[in-house]
Design a protein around this motif. Structure first.
Motif, short mmCIF file in Angstrom:
data_model
loop_
_atom_site.label_atom_id
_atom_site.label_comp_id
_atom_site.label_asym_id
_atom_site.label_seq_id
_atom_site.Cartn_x
_atom_site.Cartn_y
_atom_site.Cartn_z
N ARG A 274 24.00 -0.14 -9.71
CA ARG A 274 22.65 -0.56 -9.35
C ARG A 274 22.63 -1.92 -8.67
N ARG A 275 23.50 -2.84 -9.12
CA ARG A 275 23.49 -4.17 -8.53
C ARG A 275 24.90 -4.72 -8.46
N ARG B 249 26.59 1.89 -14.81
CA ARG B 249 25.32 2.08 -14.09
C ARG B 249 24.82 0.75 -13.54
N ALA B 250 24.98 -0.32 -14.33
CA ALA B 250 24.53 -1.63 -13.87
C ALA B 250 25.33 -2.08 -12.65
#
Length: 435
Positions: free
Chosen positions: A29-30, A25-26
């Motif tokens: 997200r970025r 997910r990280a």
């Protein structure tokens, strides 16, 4: 993210998967695209070959901390720093290519629905972007750098392929290669005003994304070591320091062709990589975070810690990743002297074997000492002639002396004498930088 120590039974399966999903997910997200997030044509990102900010920082570069480097003219210091910087990035992208081979192979064996598969593909995307980013930077420096040493360039792809089958060793390699570079680039950012802005942008992206990769490697190793047998753990504990020492040498130390190109004297090159007290401190400190992980995993066993000392990568255990070394300088110097003294241990062991096993043990020791003396005398004479650089053309006289000493030792002292003279020469090399 932190890794739970092996003493606490590592990570539970559910916690391990939760962390893998969090990393995925990280990443979504970025994440960075080097051709979107970096304006390569912006005036502030132009690379000037004469920019004084190319000079090596003595806090992060072993060669930059030498008196020889400080005494060079400004333009020469700039040229050396630009070459070393470009070569470090070339080594990094070659290392990441090696890892990609192993990760692709490992991911291809995973079942449908695997959450680890998804994360690994995210990581592969990051690594491909890093390779493009580093190569673009190298191209703009105008330096035709080789990257890794020739032997590593040959064996690296083979090790990457083998890592697809031995995934513990693969991610051990991830940790041992990425952490020392992470350490060096972190030091660079602490002095961000002293390097070209484009280099800061490139390494900022790399640091941000490699932090996720290192976190996954920590957790993956903790998960895998739980089910490893005692024999496998002992094997991993034996391999760990050798992997780390090899990759520190590749990531931070330039190939010897660099020394010949810039006329670096052999004494200076050897002292910088890794015989001086300051360079040994840098090497030991660059290994600190990996030592912490190995300790948490139970892979710094009492029977293998001597290997860490002999290889010069033993030292403090940081409380957290990236913790600066706050120990007094006197303590650090004492540790470096201890590492150098370990070179004498195998000499003493073989001398003891000669005295206990062979009836003419004293003669064997005397012959070995004479042979090592011949070898040392050759290097002293060669050094006095001058012009000795770190990678001069192949020396046939040096090979002749080596073969002559070893061949003469077999009838004079047998195999014990041969082993003893080899260890004596190895110990002499610690105190004679021209060897």
């Amino acid at each position: 993210m932190t890794t739970v120590s092996d003493a606490d039974d590592g990570l539970s399966e559910d916690l391990y998967i939760d962390r893998v999903e969090a990393l995925s997910r990280a990443t979504v997200r970025r994440s960075f695209d080097p051709y979107v997030d970096i304006d390569w044509e912006a005036p502030e990102n132009a690379l000037d070959r004469n920019d004084p900010r190319w000079q090596l920082d003595p806090e992060s570069s072993p060669l930059g901390a030498t008196d020889w480097y400080a005494e060079q003219p400004m333009q020469r210091r700039i040229d050396i720093g630009r070459w070393v910087t470009a070569n470090t990035l070339k080594v990094t992208l070659q290392f990441e290519m090696m890892l990609i081979r192993g990760v692709v192979h490992y991911a291809g064996k995973m079942p449908n629905g695997s959450r680890v598969f998804r994360y690994l593909l995210h990581e592969l995307t990051d690594e491909c972007n890093h390779i493009q980013m580093f190569q673009e930077f190298i191209n703009r420096t105008g330096e035709d750098v080789p990257g890794m040493r020739r032997g590593s360039r040959v064996i690296g792809p083979i090790l990457g392929f083998i890592g697809g089958y031995a995934n513990f060793i693969l991610f051990m390699g991830v940790l041992c290669g990425e952490q020392p570079l992470h350490f060096q680039q972190t030091l660079q950012h602490r002095g961000a005003a002293h390097v070209p802005p484009l280099l800061n942008k490139v390494t900022y992206i790399h640091l941000a994304e490699e932090a996720r990769h290192i976190a996954f490697a920590d957790d993956h190793l903790a998960e895998r070591v739980k089910s490893a047998s005692r024999l496998k753990r002992a094997w991993y504990a034996f391999l760990f320091p050798f992997f780390l020492r090899w990759l520190i040498g590749e990531m931070i130390g330039p190939p010897r062709s660099f020394a010949r190109e810039f006329g670096v004297p052999r004494r200076v090159f050897k002292a910088a990589y890794w015989r001086s007290a300051e360079s040994r401190r840098m090497m030991a400190e660059s290994a600190a975070d990996v030592r912490r992980v190995a300790e948490d995993l139970g892979l710094r066993m009492a029977g293998t810690r001597w290997i860490w000392r002999v290889l010069g990568i033993e030292g403090r255990l940081p409380r957290y990743r990236g913790e600066p070394d706050r120990s007094p300088m006197s303590t650090r110097t004492t540790e470096m002297r201890t590492v150098a003294a370990w070179r004498l241990v195998p000499v003493a062991i073989m001398a003891g074997v000669a005295l206990l096993v062979a009836p003419d043990g004293v003669k064997i020791i005397a012959c070995a000492a004479a042979g090592a003396g011949v070898w040392a005398a050759y290097h002293v004479l060669r050094d006095r002639r001058g012009g000795v650089v770190g990678n001069q053309p192949f020396e046939w006289p040096r090979l002749f002396v080596w073969v002559a000493v070893c061949v003469a030792m077999i009838p004079a002292g047998g195999l014990i004498g041969l082993a003893l003279v080899v260890f004596m020469i190895w110990a002499l090399a610690e105190y004679m930088p021209t060897i």
